[in-house]
Design a protein around this motif. Structure first.
Motif, PDB file in Angstrom:
ATOM      1  N   THR A  72       0.838  -1.199   0.000  1.00 52.68           N
ATOM      2  CA  THR A  72       0.000   0.000   0.000  1.00 52.68           C
ATOM      3  C   THR A  72       0.869   1.243   0.000  1.00 52.68           C
ATOM      4  N   VAL A  73       1.905   1.248   0.836  1.00 56.62           N
ATOM      5  CA  VAL A  73       2.822   2.395   0.883  1.00 56.62           C
ATOM      6  C   VAL A  73       3.483   2.580  -0.474  1.00 56.62           C
ATOM      7  N   GLN A  74       3.913   1.489  -1.101  1.00 55.92           N
ATOM      8  CA  GLN A  74       4.550   1.589  -2.414  1.00 55.92           C
ATOM      9  C   GLN A  74       3.565   2.140  -3.447  1.00 55.92           C
ATOM     10  N   ARG A  75       2.318   1.728  -3.380  1.00 59.42           N
ATOM     11  CA  ARG A  75       1.291   2.250  -4.298  1.00 59.42           C
ATOM     12  C   ARG A  75       1.106   3.752  -4.087  1.00 59.42           C
ATOM     13  N   TRP A  76       1.069   4.187  -2.820  1.00 59.47           N
ATOM     14  CA  TRP A  76       0.953   5.619  -2.510  1.00 59.47           C
ATOM     15  C   TRP A  76       2.150   6.382  -3.072  1.00 59.47           C
ATOM     16  N   ILE A  77       3.352   5.851  -2.863  1.00 64.28           N
ATOM     17  CA  ILE A  77       4.565   6.499  -3.366  1.00 64.28           C
ATOM     18  C   ILE A  77       4.505   6.616  -4.881  1.00 64.28           C
ATOM     19  N   ASP A  78       4.152   5.522  -5.543  1.00 63.53           N
ATOM     20  CA  ASP A  78       4.054   5.529  -7.007  1.00 63.53           C
ATOM     21  C   ASP A  78       3.052   6.577  -7.494  1.00 63.53           C
ATOM     22  N   THR A  79       1.895   6.632  -6.844  1.00 65.39           N
ATOM     23  CA  THR A  79       0.857   7.595  -7.228  1.00 65.39           C
ATOM     24  C   THR A  79       1.360   9.022  -7.063  1.00 65.39           C
ATOM     25  N   LEU A  80       1.921   9.333  -5.909  1.00 62.72           N
ATOM     26  CA  LEU A  80       2.380  10.694  -5.638  1.00 62.72           C
ATOM     27  C   LEU A  80       3.545  11.097  -6.545  1.00 62.72           C
ATOM     28  N   GLU A  81       4.413  10.142  -6.846  1.00 61.58           N
ATOM     29  CA  GLU A  81       5.529  10.428  -7.759  1.00 61.58           C
ATOM     30  C   GLU A  81       5.022  10.660  -9.182  1.00 61.58           C
ATOM     31  N   GLN A  82       4.140   9.791  -9.645  1.00 59.46           N
ATOM     32  CA  GLN A  82       3.618   9.914 -11.004  1.00 59.46           C
ATOM     33  C   GLN A  82       2.860  11.220 -11.204  1.00 59.46           C
ATOM     34  N   GLN A  83       2.179  11.685 -10.175  1.00 60.38           N
ATOM     35  CA  GLN A  83       1.395  12.919 -10.274  1.00 60.38           C
ATOM     36  C   GLN A  83       2.225  14.166  -9.952  1.00 60.38           C
ATOM     37  N   GLY A  84       3.478  13.991  -9.576  1.00 60.91           N
ATOM     38  CA  GLY A  84       4.371  15.116  -9.342  1.00 60.91           C
ATOM     39  C   GLY A  84       4.264  15.774  -7.979  1.00 60.91           C
ATOM     40  N   TYR A  85       3.624  15.109  -7.013  1.00 63.52           N
ATOM     41  CA  TYR A  85       3.488  15.683  -5.674  1.00 63.52           C
ATOM     42  C   TYR A  85       4.743  15.501  -4.831  1.00 63.52           C
ATOM     43  N   ILE A  86       5.465  14.398  -5.057  1.00 63.92           N
ATOM     44  CA  ILE A  86       6.691  14.129  -4.316  1.00 63.92           C
ATOM     45  C   ILE A  86       7.775  13.676  -5.287  1.00 63.92           C
TER      46      ILE A  86
END
Length: 125
Positions: A72-86
């Protein structure tokens, strides 16, 4: 990681449907990143929040903190990275997080955010 609770600034624009569609449940990790921002640095016209002073963080530590699976954490990281938030930098002992436009240290111009109290007056919470 510290377990203390304290207020930190967050702008209501994050609650708009456009952000919800991009972030979804990864908002928890995003908010944690903003909360854990210790400094902000401008790079190429964008202000980046430095999370925990660039200390590497392990995925399993975040999973434990949130009470979720590492996947779940990896999915969150992937989402935030792909969208440019982190932005994530891989390090030997974990990941170094930076958060785009954290705005944690921006001076507020809106005096209505928190009303000033008179001496001896209790907070209305």
């Amino acid at each position: 990681m510290p377990q203390t609770s304290y207020p930190f600034p967050m702008y209501s624009g994050l609650l708009e449907p456009g952000h919800y569609n991009k972030i979804g449940s990864a908002i928890w990790l995003f908010l944690w990143c903003v909360s854990a921002t210790t400094a902000e640095k401008e790079k190429e016209g964008t202000v980046w929040g430095i999370v925990l002073g660039n200390k590497p963080i392990k995925r399993e530590d975040l999973a434990s903190q949130f009470g979720v699976a590492e996947r779940t954490v990896q999915r969150w990281i992937d989402t935030l990275e792909q969208q440019g938030y982190i932005r994530i930098t891989r390090a030997p002992y974990g990941m170094i997080f930076t958060v785009r436009k954290s705005k944690k240290f921006v001076d507020r111009l809106d005096n209505n955010v928190q009303s000033p109290r008179k001496s001896g007056q209790k907070c209305p919470v």
